[in-house]
Design a protein around this motif. Structure first.
Motif, PDB file in Angstrom:
ATOM      1  N   LEU A  48      30.668 -66.393 -62.287  1.00 43.54           N
ATOM      2  CA  LEU A  48      29.850 -67.003 -63.328  1.00 43.54           C
ATOM      3  C   LEU A  48      28.508 -66.290 -63.323  1.00 43.54           C
ATOM      4  O   LEU A  48      27.812 -66.281 -62.300  1.00 43.54           O
ATOM      5  CB  LEU A  48      29.663 -68.497 -63.064  1.00 43.54           C
ATOM      6  N   VAL A  49      28.148 -65.676 -64.432  1.00 48.76           N
ATOM      7  CA  VAL A  49      26.899 -64.931 -64.528  1.00 48.76           C
ATOM      8  C   VAL A  49      26.033 -65.515 -65.635  1.00 48.76           C
ATOM      9  O   VAL A  49      26.543 -66.145 -66.570  1.00 48.76           O
ATOM     10  CB  VAL A  49      27.143 -63.423 -64.783  1.00 48.76           C
ATOM     11  N   GLU A  50      24.723 -65.284 -65.502  1.00 49.33           N
ATOM     12  CA  GLU A  50      23.788 -65.773 -66.511  1.00 49.33           C
ATOM     13  C   GLU A  50      22.694 -64.739 -66.698  1.00 49.33           C
ATOM     14  O   GLU A  50      22.195 -64.177 -65.718  1.00 49.33           O
ATOM     15  CB  GLU A  50      23.194 -67.104 -66.066  1.00 49.33           C
ATOM     16  N   MET A  51      22.334 -64.489 -67.960  1.00 50.12           N
ATOM     17  CA  MET A  51      21.297 -63.503 -68.248  1.00 50.12           C
ATOM     18  C   MET A  51      20.613 -63.809 -69.577  1.00 50.12           C
ATOM     19  O   MET A  51      21.117 -64.582 -70.385  1.00 50.12           O
ATOM     20  CB  MET A  51      21.879 -62.090 -68.247  1.00 50.12           C
ATOM     21  N   GLU A  52      19.461 -63.189 -69.770  1.00 49.37           N
ATOM     22  CA  GLU A  52      18.739 -63.228 -71.040  1.00 49.37           C
ATOM     23  C   GLU A  52      18.600 -61.802 -71.537  1.00 49.37           C
ATOM     24  O   GLU A  52      18.577 -60.868 -70.743  1.00 49.37           O
ATOM     25  CB  GLU A  52      17.337 -63.810 -70.855  1.00 49.37           C
ATOM     26  N   GLY A  53      18.478 -61.651 -72.829  1.00 55.70           N
ATOM     27  CA  GLY A  53      18.241 -60.331 -73.402  1.00 55.70           C
ATOM     28  C   GLY A  53      19.477 -59.466 -73.544  1.00 55.70           C
ATOM     29  O   GLY A  53      19.356 -58.251 -73.710  1.00 55.70           O
ATOM     30  N   ALA A  54      20.646 -60.075 -73.469  1.00 54.90           N
ATOM     31  CA  ALA A  54      21.878 -59.300 -73.683  1.00 54.90           C
ATOM     32  C   ALA A  54      21.929 -58.878 -75.147  1.00 54.90           C
ATOM     33  O   ALA A  54      21.580 -59.640 -76.038  1.00 54.90           O
ATOM     34  CB  ALA A  54      23.103 -60.134 -73.323  1.00 54.90           C
ATOM     35  N   GLY A  55      22.372 -57.659 -75.377  1.00 55.80           N
ATOM     36  CA  GLY A  55      22.522 -57.196 -76.749  1.00 55.80           C
ATOM     37  C   GLY A  55      23.797 -57.713 -77.393  1.00 55.80           C
ATOM     38  O   GLY A  55      23.879 -57.859 -78.599  1.00 55.80           O
ATOM     39  N   SER A  56      24.792 -57.993 -76.527  1.00 54.57           N
ATOM     40  CA  SER A  56      26.077 -58.485 -77.015  1.00 54.57           C
ATOM     41  C   SER A  56      26.857 -59.072 -75.843  1.00 54.57           C
ATOM     42  O   SER A  56      26.428 -58.984 -74.686  1.00 54.57           O
ATOM     43  CB  SER A  56      26.886 -57.342 -77.646  1.00 54.57           C
ATOM     44  N   ALA A  57      28.012 -59.595 -76.156  1.00 53.47           N
ATOM     45  CA  ALA A  57      28.893 -60.138 -75.113  1.00 53.47           C
ATOM     46  C   ALA A  57      29.314 -59.049 -74.133  1.00 53.47           C
ATOM     47  O   ALA A  57      29.562 -59.323 -72.956  1.00 53.47           O
ATOM     48  CB  ALA A  57      30.121 -60.788 -75.758  1.00 53.47           C
ATOM     49  N   ALA A  58      29.348 -57.799 -74.580  1.00 55.30           N
ATOM     50  CA  ALA A  58      29.733 -56.690 -73.701  1.00 55.30           C
ATOM     51  C   ALA A  58      28.745 -56.533 -72.547  1.00 55.30           C
ATOM     52  O   ALA A  58      29.143 -56.170 -71.436  1.00 55.30           O
ATOM     53  CB  ALA A  58      29.836 -55.395 -74.500  1.00 55.30           C
ATOM     54  N   ASP A  59      27.464 -56.801 -72.781  1.00 52.78           N
ATOM     55  CA  ASP A  59      26.466 -56.717 -71.708  1.00 52.78           C
ATOM     56  C   ASP A  59      26.730 -57.766 -70.633  1.00 52.78           C
ATOM     57  O   ASP A  59      26.581 -57.502 -69.443  1.00 52.78           O
ATOM     58  CB  ASP A  59      25.053 -56.906 -72.262  1.00 52.78           C
ATOM     59  N   VAL A  60      27.126 -58.942 -71.056  1.00 56.45           N
ATOM     60  CA  VAL A  60      27.431 -60.026 -70.117  1.00 56.45           C
ATOM     61  C   VAL A  60      28.696 -59.688 -69.335  1.00 56.45           C
ATOM     62  O   VAL A  60      28.762 -59.877 -68.117  1.00 56.45           O
ATOM     63  CB  VAL A  60      27.581 -61.371 -70.863  1.00 56.45           C
ATOM     64  N   ALA A  61      29.689 -59.158 -70.014  1.00 58.44           N
ATOM     65  CA  ALA A  61      30.933 -58.750 -69.348  1.00 58.44           C
ATOM     66  C   ALA A  61      30.659 -57.644 -68.328  1.00 58.44           C
ATOM     67  O   ALA A  61      31.250 -57.621 -67.244  1.00 58.44           O
ATOM     68  CB  ALA A  61      31.959 -58.300 -70.381  1.00 58.44           C
ATOM     69  N   ALA A  62      29.757 -56.715 -68.653  1.00 61.76           N
ATOM     70  CA  ALA A  62      29.414 -55.639 -67.717  1.00 61.76           C
ATOM     71  C   ALA A  62      28.740 -56.210 -66.474  1.00 61.76           C
ATOM     72  O   ALA A  62      29.006 -55.752 -65.349  1.00 61.76           O
ATOM     73  CB  ALA A  62      28.503 -54.623 -68.392  1.00 61.76           C
ATOM     74  N   TYR A  63      27.882 -57.202 -66.637  1.00 57.45           N
ATOM     75  CA  TYR A  63      27.228 -57.857 -65.504  1.00 57.45           C
ATOM     76  C   TYR A  63      28.277 -58.515 -64.605  1.00 57.45           C
ATOM     77  O   TYR A  63      28.246 -58.368 -63.381  1.00 57.45           O
ATOM     78  CB  TYR A  63      26.221 -58.875 -66.033  1.00 57.45           C
ATOM     79  N   ALA A  64      29.232 -59.203 -65.200  1.00 58.10           N
ATOM     80  CA  ALA A  64      30.308 -59.835 -64.420  1.00 58.10           C
ATOM     81  C   ALA A  64      31.156 -58.775 -63.717  1.00 58.10           C
ATOM     82  O   ALA A  64      31.555 -58.956 -62.559  1.00 58.10           O
ATOM     83  CB  ALA A  64      31.178 -60.707 -65.324  1.00 58.10           C
ATOM     84  N   GLU A  65      31.424 -57.664 -64.389  1.00 56.62           N
ATOM     85  CA  GLU A  65      32.214 -56.591 -63.781  1.00 56.62           C
ATOM     86  C   GLU A  65      31.481 -56.004 -62.570  1.00 56.62           C
ATOM     87  O   GLU A  65      32.097 -55.708 -61.536  1.00 56.62           O
ATOM     88  CB  GLU A  65      32.506 -55.503 -64.804  1.00 56.62           C
ATOM     89  N   CYS A  66      30.168 -55.836 -62.682  1.00 55.99           N
ATOM     90  CA  CYS A  66      29.389 -55.322 -61.555  1.00 55.99           C
ATOM     91  C   CYS A  66      29.453 -56.283 -60.368  1.00 55.99           C
ATOM     92  O   CYS A  66      29.599 -55.859 -59.217  1.00 55.99           O
ATOM     93  CB  CYS A  66      27.943 -55.102 -61.980  1.00 55.99           C
ATOM     94  N   ALA A  67      29.355 -57.571 -60.653  1.00 55.43           N
ATOM     95  CA  ALA A  67      29.462 -58.567 -59.585  1.00 55.43           C
ATOM     96  C   ALA A  67      30.845 -58.519 -58.939  1.00 55.43           C
ATOM     97  O   ALA A  67      30.973 -58.573 -57.713  1.00 55.43           O
ATOM     98  CB  ALA A  67      29.180 -59.958 -60.148  1.00 55.43           C
TER      99      ALA A  67
END
Length: 130
Positions: A48-67
């Protein structure tokens, strides 16, 4: 601007360099608010990840992939397979809910990742990991 050495802290606060705003037309850099990791069953892991300033859902998915990649390495494995990622945005806060399997050998499937390669890419792109 010059500030007197004996000035009060409120005055000194005015001496600090102002934070640089992004140039006109550029978005502010994203803010990453952390990762929650849940081991669901043996090799099945929920991130479960949380962020601000994502340009799109792909940015959030990339954060989860890094985790997921870093967690895979922490557990002593080398590979992961993406099963799903759900992304939601509300009031400028983006949340991702991703599930991966982790394994010591390259798993079957199309959405596999080499954890070491992904972690290195995340570092290059300044995306934090677990």
């Amino acid at each position: 601007m010059r500030c007197a050495a004996g000035a009060a802290s409120l005055i000194l606060a005015g001496c600090a360099a102002a934070p640089h705003a992004p140039p006109a037309g550029e978005a502010a850099p994203p803010l990453y608010h952390g990762v929650q990791t849940r081991l669901l069953d043996g090799d099945l892991v929920n991130f479960l990840v949380e962020m601000e300033g994502a340009g799109s859902a792909a940015d959030v998915a990339a954060y989860a992939e890094c985790a997921a990649a870093q967690y895979t390495l922490i557990r002593g494995y080398g590979f992961a397979r993406h099963l799903r990622t759900n992304v939601d945005e509300e009031g400028g806060i983006w949340r991702g809910d991703a599930v991966y399997t982790i394994s010591p050998a390259l798993p079957q499937g199309a959405k596999t990742l080499d954890a070491e390669v992904v972690v290195a890419t995340c570092a290059e792109n300044e995306i934090p990991t677990v």
